[in-house]
Design a protein around this motif. Structure first.
Motif, PDB file in Angstrom:
ATOM      1  N   GLY A 135     -33.351 -77.828  93.828  1.00 49.10           N
ATOM      2  CA  GLY A 135     -32.427 -77.005  94.027  1.00 49.10           C
ATOM      3  C   GLY A 135     -31.319 -77.587  93.209  1.00 49.10           C
ATOM      4  N   THR A 136     -31.542 -78.747  92.817  1.00 46.19           N
ATOM      5  CA  THR A 136     -29.522 -79.590  93.026  1.00 46.19           C
ATOM      6  C   THR A 136     -29.049 -79.322  91.589  1.00 46.19           C
ATOM      7  OG1 THR A 136     -30.683 -81.251  93.651  1.00 46.19           O
ATOM      8  CG2 THR A 136     -28.540 -81.904  93.006  1.00 46.19           C
ATOM      9  N   CYS A 137     -29.593 -78.537  90.995  1.00 47.71           N
ATOM     10  CA  CYS A 137     -28.646 -78.110  89.373  1.00 47.71           C
ATOM     11  C   CYS A 137     -28.245 -76.669  89.388  1.00 47.71           C
ATOM     12  CB  CYS A 137     -29.690 -78.805  88.167  1.00 47.71           C
ATOM     13  SG  CYS A 137     -29.359 -80.382  88.182  1.00 47.71           S
ATOM     14  N   ARG A 138     -29.671 -76.301  90.411  1.00 45.09           N
ATOM     15  CA  ARG A 138     -29.005 -74.682  90.345  1.00 45.09           C
ATOM     16  C   ARG A 138     -28.002 -74.046  89.825  1.00 45.09           C
ATOM     17  NH1 ARG A 138     -32.347 -70.034  94.274  1.00 45.09           N
ATOM     18  NH2 ARG A 138     -34.265 -70.579  92.864  1.00 45.09           N
ATOM     19  N   GLN A 139     -27.351 -74.134  90.939  1.00 38.79           N
ATOM     20  CA  GLN A 139     -25.577 -73.161  90.686  1.00 38.79           C
ATOM     21  C   GLN A 139     -25.250 -74.062  89.920  1.00 38.79           C
ATOM     22  OE1 GLN A 139     -25.340 -71.254  92.169  1.00 38.79           O
ATOM     23  NE2 GLN A 139     -27.183 -71.076  92.862  1.00 38.79           N
ATOM     24  N   ALA A 140     -25.221 -75.873  89.437  1.00 35.14           N
ATOM     25  CA  ALA A 140     -24.057 -76.735  88.974  1.00 35.14           C
ATOM     26  C   ALA A 140     -23.754 -75.939  87.550  1.00 35.14           C
ATOM     27  CB  ALA A 140     -24.874 -77.836  88.586  1.00 35.14           C
ATOM     28  N   HIS A 141     -24.286 -75.549  86.637  1.00 34.09           N
ATOM     29  CA  HIS A 141     -24.019 -74.752  85.682  1.00 34.09           C
ATOM     30  C   HIS A 141     -23.648 -75.436  83.965  1.00 34.09           C
ATOM     31  CE1 HIS A 141     -23.580 -70.750  87.478  1.00 34.09           C
ATOM     32  NE2 HIS A 141     -23.303 -71.102  87.997  1.00 34.09           N
ATOM     33  N   HIS A 142     -24.439 -77.118  84.520  1.00 38.89           N
ATOM     34  CA  HIS A 142     -25.059 -77.579  83.293  1.00 38.89           C
ATOM     35  C   HIS A 142     -24.244 -77.129  82.027  1.00 38.89           C
ATOM     36  CE1 HIS A 142     -24.936 -80.286  86.057  1.00 38.89           C
ATOM     37  NE2 HIS A 142     -26.400 -80.516  86.809  1.00 38.89           N
ATOM     38  N   PRO A 143     -23.525 -77.866  81.293  1.00 42.61           N
ATOM     39  CA  PRO A 143     -23.896 -77.093  79.828  1.00 42.61           C
ATOM     40  C   PRO A 143     -25.272 -77.345  79.127  1.00 42.61           C
ATOM     41  CG  PRO A 143     -22.703 -79.272  80.078  1.00 42.61           C
ATOM     42  CD  PRO A 143     -22.629 -78.718  81.167  1.00 42.61           C
ATOM     43  N   GLU A 144     -25.351 -76.447  77.908  1.00 41.90           N
ATOM     44  CA  GLU A 144     -27.148 -76.274  77.310  1.00 41.90           C
ATOM     45  C   GLU A 144     -27.031 -78.126  77.137  1.00 41.90           C
ATOM     46  OE1 GLU A 144     -28.929 -73.153  75.930  1.00 41.90           O
ATOM     47  OE2 GLU A 144     -28.176 -73.178  77.878  1.00 41.90           O
ATOM     48  N   SER A 145     -25.768 -78.160  76.337  1.00 38.49           N
ATOM     49  CA  SER A 145     -25.381 -79.411  75.723  1.00 38.49           C
ATOM     50  C   SER A 145     -26.118 -80.844  76.743  1.00 38.49           C
ATOM     51  CB  SER A 145     -24.548 -80.109  74.826  1.00 38.49           C
ATOM     52  OG  SER A 145     -23.140 -79.857  75.823  1.00 38.49           O
ATOM     53  N   ALA A 146     -25.934 -80.672  77.811  1.00 38.59           N
ATOM     54  CA  ALA A 146     -26.231 -82.033  78.401  1.00 38.59           C
ATOM     55  C   ALA A 146     -26.956 -82.392  78.942  1.00 38.59           C
ATOM     56  CB  ALA A 146     -26.275 -81.602  80.355  1.00 38.59           C
ATOM     57  N   THR A 147     -28.528 -81.573  78.554  1.00 40.27           N
ATOM     58  CA  THR A 147     -29.564 -82.180  78.266  1.00 40.27           C
ATOM     59  C   THR A 147     -31.016 -81.466  78.495  1.00 40.27           C
ATOM     60  OG1 THR A 147     -31.846 -82.709  79.669  1.00 40.27           O
ATOM     61  CG2 THR A 147     -30.502 -81.664  80.925  1.00 40.27           C
ATOM     62  N   ARG A 148     -31.622 -81.608  77.469  1.00 41.70           N
ATOM     63  CA  ARG A 148     -32.579 -80.489  77.407  1.00 41.70           C
ATOM     64  C   ARG A 148     -33.638 -80.047  78.472  1.00 41.70           C
ATOM     65  NH1 ARG A 148     -35.741 -81.779  71.963  1.00 41.70           N
ATOM     66  NH2 ARG A 148     -35.720 -79.943  71.471  1.00 41.70           N
ATOM     67  N   ALA A 149     -33.829 -80.754  79.793  1.00 43.42           N
ATOM     68  CA  ALA A 149     -34.858 -80.535  80.838  1.00 43.42           C
ATOM     69  C   ALA A 149     -33.904 -78.824  80.618  1.00 43.42           C
ATOM     70  CB  ALA A 149     -33.946 -81.163  81.688  1.00 43.42           C
ATOM     71  N   ARG A 150     -34.968 -77.738  81.687  1.00 48.65           N
ATOM     72  CA  ARG A 150     -34.849 -76.618  81.635  1.00 48.65           C
ATOM     73  C   ARG A 150     -36.132 -76.758  83.234  1.00 48.65           C
ATOM     74  NH1 ARG A 150     -31.439 -77.827  78.540  1.00 48.65           N
ATOM     75  NH2 ARG A 150     -30.546 -76.662  76.956  1.00 48.65           N
ATOM     76  N   ARG A 151     -35.418 -75.618  83.571  1.00 46.63           N
ATOM     77  CA  ARG A 151     -36.550 -75.793  84.717  1.00 46.63           C
ATOM     78  C   ARG A 151     -36.336 -73.512  84.729  1.00 46.63           C
ATOM     79  NH1 ARG A 151     -38.126 -79.415  88.486  1.00 46.63           N
ATOM     80  NH2 ARG A 151     -37.368 -81.730  88.537  1.00 46.63           N
ATOM     81  N   VAL A 152     -36.909 -73.050  85.952  1.00 46.98           N
ATOM     82  CA  VAL A 152     -37.011 -71.495  85.539  1.00 46.98           C
ATOM     83  C   VAL A 152     -36.987 -71.646  87.691  1.00 46.98           C
ATOM     84  CG1 VAL A 152     -38.852 -70.079  85.910  1.00 46.98           C
ATOM     85  CG2 VAL A 152     -38.511 -71.621  83.430  1.00 46.98           C
ATOM     86  N   ARG A 153     -36.037 -70.450  87.935  1.00 48.32           N
ATOM     87  CA  ARG A 153     -36.018 -70.238  89.477  1.00 48.32           C
ATOM     88  C   ARG A 153     -37.553 -69.681  89.330  1.00 48.32           C
ATOM     89  NH1 ARG A 153     -30.565 -70.112  89.839  1.00 48.32           N
ATOM     90  NH2 ARG A 153     -29.274 -69.704  87.209  1.00 48.32           N
ATOM     91  N   MET A 154     -37.472 -70.271  91.148  1.00 49.22           N
ATOM     92  CA  MET A 154     -39.176 -69.505  91.996  1.00 49.22           C
ATOM     93  C   MET A 154     -38.264 -69.326  93.500  1.00 49.22           C
ATOM     94  SD  MET A 154     -42.420 -70.380  90.825  1.00 49.22           S
ATOM     95  CE  MET A 154     -41.544 -70.100  89.350  1.00 49.22           C
TER      96      MET A 154
END
Ligand code: GLU
Length: 301
Positions: A135-154
């Protein structure tokens, strides 16, 4: 109306005996119990899939006698791999993009900049075991442009389902794998996501696959629920063909392909019989014809 199952190979190599066993289950159960079989080409992993493998798998299925009722067209009908198909994952990016957007609209997704190595480092796990995304990036609020990678919260919670082979199964996706990667940094859709979206798009009622995928079922059920799936799925996770040393057959280990066996003169009925025997469906190896498959699944199963 007939219920619907699917055969969904990934064209990352030539078909081997393990695929034949899966096809025997898929077509055998469908033919014994009034289902129809859809063929889907799961070439979501663009770095590993090749057109020549796709052509080969269609020819091999044809030669073995596995004729789909719908979905991807066999080679006699569609001659070219470059004809777009709703049943080939690489032609359906719009479908996955729309599904991701639906999850994002519910605030269920986030941008993830972690590499595989970051995940392995942050969540040490025994070799062979599945890494849990911490969950490292869960609360990081990276901008959409940072990378194409996306996760879905479980979210935490247990998924319970009945498997026709394994009985009642309970899984906790948040503890097993953590937030599920749906698209990687190269923009490739992941297996877990594409299969759920496609099983919805293709009105699949019954999933029949090897038990190496059993661990994926809870998270797939969860993703499907988040996407609004209402139609229930019946699950059958069948035993795989194993090597005597305990590892499963695999394209990666260069296990003998159907094409090589065919080129060496092995008849289709002998391969069907061998796969059924090694998969525990026959007491001994013997020739088996396509027409005999329903009888293997007729009683009770
Ligand atoms: N494409 C997957 C494979 O070749 C099978 C997907 C599934 O049955 O869920 O292993």
């Amino acid at each position: 109306m007939a219920w619907r199952t699917r055969f969904a190979p990934a064209p990352t190599g030539y078909l081997h005996l393990g695929h034949v066993l899966n096809a025997i289950h898929v077509w055998g159960i469908a033919r014994a119990h009034g289902g129809e079989v859809l063929l889907r080409i799961e070439d979501h992993d663009r770095s590993r899939c090749r057109g020549e493998y796709e052509t080969a798998l269609r020819e091999d299925l044809d030669w073995l006698g596995f004729v789909p009722d719908l979905g991807y067209q066999p080679p006699a009908i569609t001659a070219h791999n470059d004809t777009p198909s709703p049943y080939r994952q690489s032609d359906n990016a719009a479908r996955y993009t729309a599904a991701l957007a639906a999850l994002t609209a519910q605030d269920l997704t986030y941008v993830c900049t972690c590499t595989r190595r970051d995940v392995a480092r942050a969540a040490p796990h025994p070799s062979g075991a599945e890494p849990r995304y911490p969950g490292t990036c869960r609360q990081a609020h990276h901008p959409e442009s940072a990378t194409r990678a996306r996760r879905v919260r479980m979210a935490h919670g247990t998924e319970i389902f009945e498997d026709r082979y394994r009985g009642m199964v309970q899984q906790t996706p948040a503890e097993q794998c953590g937030d599920v990667l749906v698209r990687d940094r190269h923009g490739h859709w992941t297996y877990q996501f594409a299969v759920v979206v496609d099983d919805m798009a293709h009105d699949i009622d019954v999933v029949i696959r090897g038990d190496d995928l059993l661990d994926s079922t809870g998270r797939q059920l969860r993703l499907a629920a988040l996407l609004g799936r209402e139609r229930p799925i019946t699950w059958w996770h069948h035993p795989l063909i194993m090597h005597p040393d305990g590892r499963k057959l695999s394209k990666a280990y260069h296990d003998t392909s159907i094409r090589e066996r065919r080129a060496a003169g092995t008849p289709a009925a002998a391969l069907l019989g061998e796969a059924a025997w090694r998969g525990g469906l026959l007491p001994e190896a013997r020739d088996l014809t396509i027409d005999e498959l329903p009888a293997l699944f007729a009683a009770g199963r």
